[in-house]
Write a protein that holds these residues in place. Sequence first.
Motif, PDB file in Angstrom:
ATOM      1  N   SER A   1     -67.787 -41.738  21.194  1.00 41.19           N
ATOM      2  CA  SER A   1     -66.435 -42.217  20.896  1.00 41.19           C
ATOM      3  C   SER A   1     -65.846 -42.867  22.154  1.00 41.19           C
TER       4      SER A   1
ATOM      5  N   HIS B   1     -64.874 -45.940  19.050  1.00 48.16           N
ATOM      6  CA  HIS B   1     -65.592 -47.125  18.584  1.00 48.16           C
ATOM      7  C   HIS B   1     -64.861 -48.373  19.071  1.00 48.16           C
TER       8      HIS B   1
ATOM      9  N   GLU C   1     -69.706 -47.082  14.394  1.00 46.24           N
ATOM     10  CA  GLU C   1     -70.376 -47.097  15.697  1.00 46.24           C
ATOM     11  C   GLU C   1     -70.477 -45.689  16.279  1.00 46.24           C
ATOM     12  N   ARG C   2     -69.578 -44.815  15.886  1.00 45.73           N
ATOM     13  CA  ARG C   2     -69.533 -43.460  16.434  1.00 45.73           C
ATOM     14  C   ARG C   2     -70.718 -42.607  16.009  1.00 45.73           C
TER      15      ARG C   2
ATOM     16  N   MET D   1     -76.028 -47.529  12.290  1.00 46.58           N
ATOM     17  CA  MET D   1     -74.761 -46.865  11.980  1.00 46.58           C
ATOM     18  C   MET D   1     -74.831 -46.140  10.641  1.00 46.58           C
TER      19      MET D   1
END
Length: 431
Positions: A80, A82, A88-89, A96
């Motif tokens: 984190s 993103h 993306e996290r 993803m």
Amino acid sequence: MTYKEATTYLFDSVPMFQNVGGTAYKEGLSNTLLLDEHFGHPHRKFKTIHVGGTNGKGSCSHTLAAILQTAGYKVGLYTSPHLTDFRERIRVNGKMIPECEVVSFVEDERSFFEPLHPSFFELTTALAFKYFAKAEVDVAVIEVGMGGRLDCTNIITPDLSVITNISLDHVQFLGNTLTKIAGEKAGIIKPRVPVVIGETTEETKKVFKDKSLEMNAPIRFAEEEHEVISSRSEGNTRVYETLHYGSFIGELGGLCQEKNTATILTAIDELRKAGYTIAQEHIRIGFGQVCKLTGLRGRWQQVGMSPTIICDTGHNTGGISYIADQLRGIQADKLHIVIGMVNDKDIHSVLQQLPQCATYYFTKANVKRALDEHTLQTLAKEAGLRGTSWPDVRSAFQAARQSSTEKDLIFVGGSTFIVADFLAFYHPEQA
């Protein structure tokens, strides 16, 4: 519910630190433990590596994941914040989490979690652990959100803990001294679980030693290993000469990566001791292709040429010090800096480190925590920095671009959210 509706719900319905700051911070693990129990303790179904620290934990997490992927492991990666997409996290082997997984999580589970009034990060962590278990990952690299002791990732018992360094950041939550912050970060050290520390000061080293002794956890200090003999910049990469791993190229070209690389190599040695099969070639490929393998962006990332355009997410005194040094060392006719910050950082210390020879374009990101661009300009003037103010990142960058020649350098940064706004409209292929 569409993916956009699901993410809007997550962004707007639960407190999100990325947007609102302190009001989103929930101290304690009570919600996390309830969510974990509800989902059947998913984090117990795969191995984990826990990565904390003030700066460098994102780069270290992504590089460790890239090396493990290359070694043939199915790897979860939780980081984190993103930049442009929530997903993306949460990644598995660089890909993803599918949109449908996010949608079903919100639709199926909101009746359970809404009465808890969880934070955004608590929900996101629960989703990540649930998805990694479903995907049957071999190992997940878990980046701490903030602090460590009370961070909701801290329910895991990892094979290895990594703490990159300690710098003054989030002082309103973690304490206003390095010793206090180190105490919070050291909270991820678990009984009998090896821990690798990247950088220390005299006061933080004692904190880590005392905690590891209390936990009976083997501890190694990467800076004492002297594994990295030297590194040099080559284009937008770094070339490393190491004691036991030979010479290799690191795709991440920031000056700070030499310290990160020492930390990562010490961590790899510990993972090998724990039974992980990691060969020299896996290390070479992982370092050399970390962005391709994991989707990492925004770490001294060159996105344009003629003029050179670089962005970096460094945002506190520790991170900016490396950036400022690197900017001063680059040969360019003129330096243009597009910069914005959030209002809960040590703004004065950051501004005092930046080069006075640059032309500045003060701006703000599209988050509630963003510092007003005119206020930033006023504070910067007191630090000897001169420039103009712009209402958003796009207009600030366009002004810098129009004022630049082919031999100039444009740097975009000061905040993760400035880089996020920039990458939302500017793409490397445009260069």
